[in-house]
Enzyme design. Structure first.
Site, PDB file in Angstrom:
ATOM      1  CD  GLU A  52      29.102 -54.040 -15.337  1.00  0.00           C
ATOM      2  OE1 GLU A  52      29.192 -53.227 -14.423  1.00  0.00           O
ATOM      3  OE2 GLU A  52      28.944 -55.270 -15.138  1.00  0.00           O
TER       4      GLU A  52
ATOM      5  CG  HIS B 158      30.748 -50.264 -10.680  1.00  0.00           C
ATOM      6  ND1 HIS B 158      31.910 -50.993 -10.671  1.00  0.00           N
ATOM      7  CD2 HIS B 158      29.867 -50.969 -11.428  1.00  0.00           C
ATOM      8  CE1 HIS B 158      31.741 -52.105 -11.384  1.00  0.00           C
ATOM      9  NE2 HIS B 158      30.509 -52.119 -11.866  1.00  0.00           N
TER      10      HIS B 158
ATOM     11  CG  HIS C  74      23.839 -56.877 -14.654  1.00  0.00           C
ATOM     12  ND1 HIS C  74      24.791 -56.996 -15.638  1.00  0.00           N
ATOM     13  CD2 HIS C  74      24.376 -56.034 -13.725  1.00  0.00           C
ATOM     14  CE1 HIS C  74      25.862 -56.258 -15.308  1.00  0.00           C
ATOM     15  NE2 HIS C  74      25.626 -55.659 -14.156  1.00  0.00           N
TER      16      HIS C  74
END
Ligand code: DHB
Ligand code: FE
Length: 435
Positions: A383, A202, A336
């Site tokens: 993801e 990230h 998310h």
């Protein structure tokens, strides 16, 4: 089938592969240090002293001090790296190449002017008897590594912070950690030799200067990244350079153009799953091979590509001639969205259907397009494509056999995220009479 290194049979030629790279790692990194005027001046002022400051073998130092490039090649040097050293001493590529041929500088120059060395001269060609003998000796290994299980889990950084700051018993966190209690018991009883841990960096190891799609960690160790709040107080990760080099070789020969990283810090994407599964430990109980997937900047790889990579990963693991127990972990997700007015999006129905299909219909799930991930699971829900790598590495996908659901857990929320978790064990097909 052993991996194909027939390139080693070409006479007068050293192919720079992972083994040579490992042999020459510090030698080549020393060469890179000569890319500043200051270091070149320091080297020229005291060659021996400068070389002694690098962790080189004496043969490597000797090769450089003797200007013996054939010895430097044997010791793992690569010509593009050595060119920095050569340039520091005033050698051109032609002088360096010629110095390895046993000819004088003038003879080599004259040969090049006359059209170069003949590619058809017998001394330039592979001995085919040797090549055939090498192929004949190439039989499947008597013992080999195998994938025993796949673990799928969210990697929310706040979960790591809750552990690091002793908050796991707080009412907000208690249900999350309760969901991983069976996993901890299972993990303690099934510690593999190696975890291939699929995660996304990230913006920790890779910033916008380099955006590789798939990165396999081929290093010996990986430090914990400082993501802005100091490195997590967890152990660093020990790699398995030998297995990783084997996987890299097989996967790239299988047309997956991986980036290889010998050094990289690892962030919450990798450390939080380890904490969830193994708890607070002084040392992680197994080796870890990081496999990073770019899901930060589009275009990101498709679910289908990730699933194919998982299938190739199993083939690569099973061609490793040592009886290692390997688990593949897929991390990230579930639904998310961390950005914009739509932040906080959660989709329980979609997430649970994803978990169902991951078990029963992985090939169909792999065809889900990016747009569906973003729309249904939020921008960061993408993801989840990484889970398909771990799923593709289980035998039922190709070879028969079955998977058992060891544990399944779903909970909302952890920070901005729906936590999803599955442990699938690989029930290998029974060998038949023919094999
Ligand atoms: C969160 C989740 C992630 O997967 C991540 O990488 C960062 C943050 C979160 O929910 O806060
Ligand atoms: Fe993430």
């Amino acid at each position: 089938m052993a991996i194909d290194r027939s390139y080693r049979l070409v006479p007068g030629t050293t192919i720079f592969d992972a083994e040579q790279s490992a042999r020459g790692y510090h030698l080549n990194q020393f060469c890179m240090s000569l890319m500043t005027a200051e270091n070149r001046a320091a080297y020229l002022a005291d060659e021996r002293g400068y070389l002694d400051a690098w962790p080189l073998r004496e043969e490597q130092r000797r090769a450089l001090l003797d200007r013996d490039l054939n010895a430097a090649m044997r010791e793992g040097g690569n010509i593009y790296f050595l060119a920095k050293w050569g340039a520091t001493l005033g050698f051109s590529f032609q002088q360096m190449a010629g110095s390895m041929t046993g000819m004088t500088e003038q003879e080599y120059r004259d040969m090049m002017v006359a059209g170069g060395r003949s590619a058809t001269a017998p001394a330039s060609r592979i001995d085919h008897a040797v090549l055939e003998a090498a192929h004949a000796a190439d039989t499947p290994p008597a013992e080999h590594a195998a994938v025993s299980a796949a673990v799928f889990t969210s990697h929310v950084p706040a979960i790591g912070a809750a552990m690091d700051h002793g908050k796991t018993d707080e009412p907000y966190w208690q249900p999350v950690f309760a969901g991983y209690e069976p996993s901890r018991r299972w993990a303690a009883a099934h510690v593999p030799d190696v975890v291939v841990l699929v995660y996304n960096d990230h913006a920790s190891a890779f910033d916008l200067s380099l955006i590789p799609t798939f990165v396999l960690g081929t290093g010996a160790a990986y430090p914990t990244a400082d993501e802005g709040y100091g490195p997590r107080p967890v152990p660093g990760v020990e790699g398995d350079p030998e297995l990783a080099a084997h996987l890299a070789h097989c996967l790239i020969q299988d047309d997956f153009d991986l980036t290889l990283a010998n050094e990289m810090p690892v962030d919450h994407g990798l450390t939080v799953p380890l904490s969830l599964m193994f708890g607070e430990v002084e040392k992680w109980p197994c080796k870890v091979i990081p496999l990073h997937v770019n899901v930060v900047q589009y275009p990101v790889p498709s679910g289908a590509r990730c699933f194919e990579l998982g299938r190739a990963l199993r083939r690569a693991v099973e061609s490793y001639p040592r009886p290692l127990d390997v688990q593949v972990w897929g991390t990230g997700g579930m639904s998310h969205q961390l950005q914009g007015p739509r932040a906080g999006l959660i989709n329980r129905e979609w997430d649970n259907a994803f978990l169902d299909r991951l078990v029963t219909d992985p090939a169909g799930l792999a065809r889900v397009p990016h747009l569906e991930y973003v729309e249904e699971a939020g921008s960061e829900g993408i993801e989840l494509v990484m889970w398909l790598i771990a799923r593709g590495a289980l035998s039922d996908v190709d070879d028969g056999g079955t998977v058992d659901v060891e544990h399944r857990f779903y909970h909302v929320p952890a920070s901005n995220t729906a936590v999803g978790h599955l442990i699938l064990t690989n029930q290998h097909p029974q060998p038949t009479e023919e094999n």
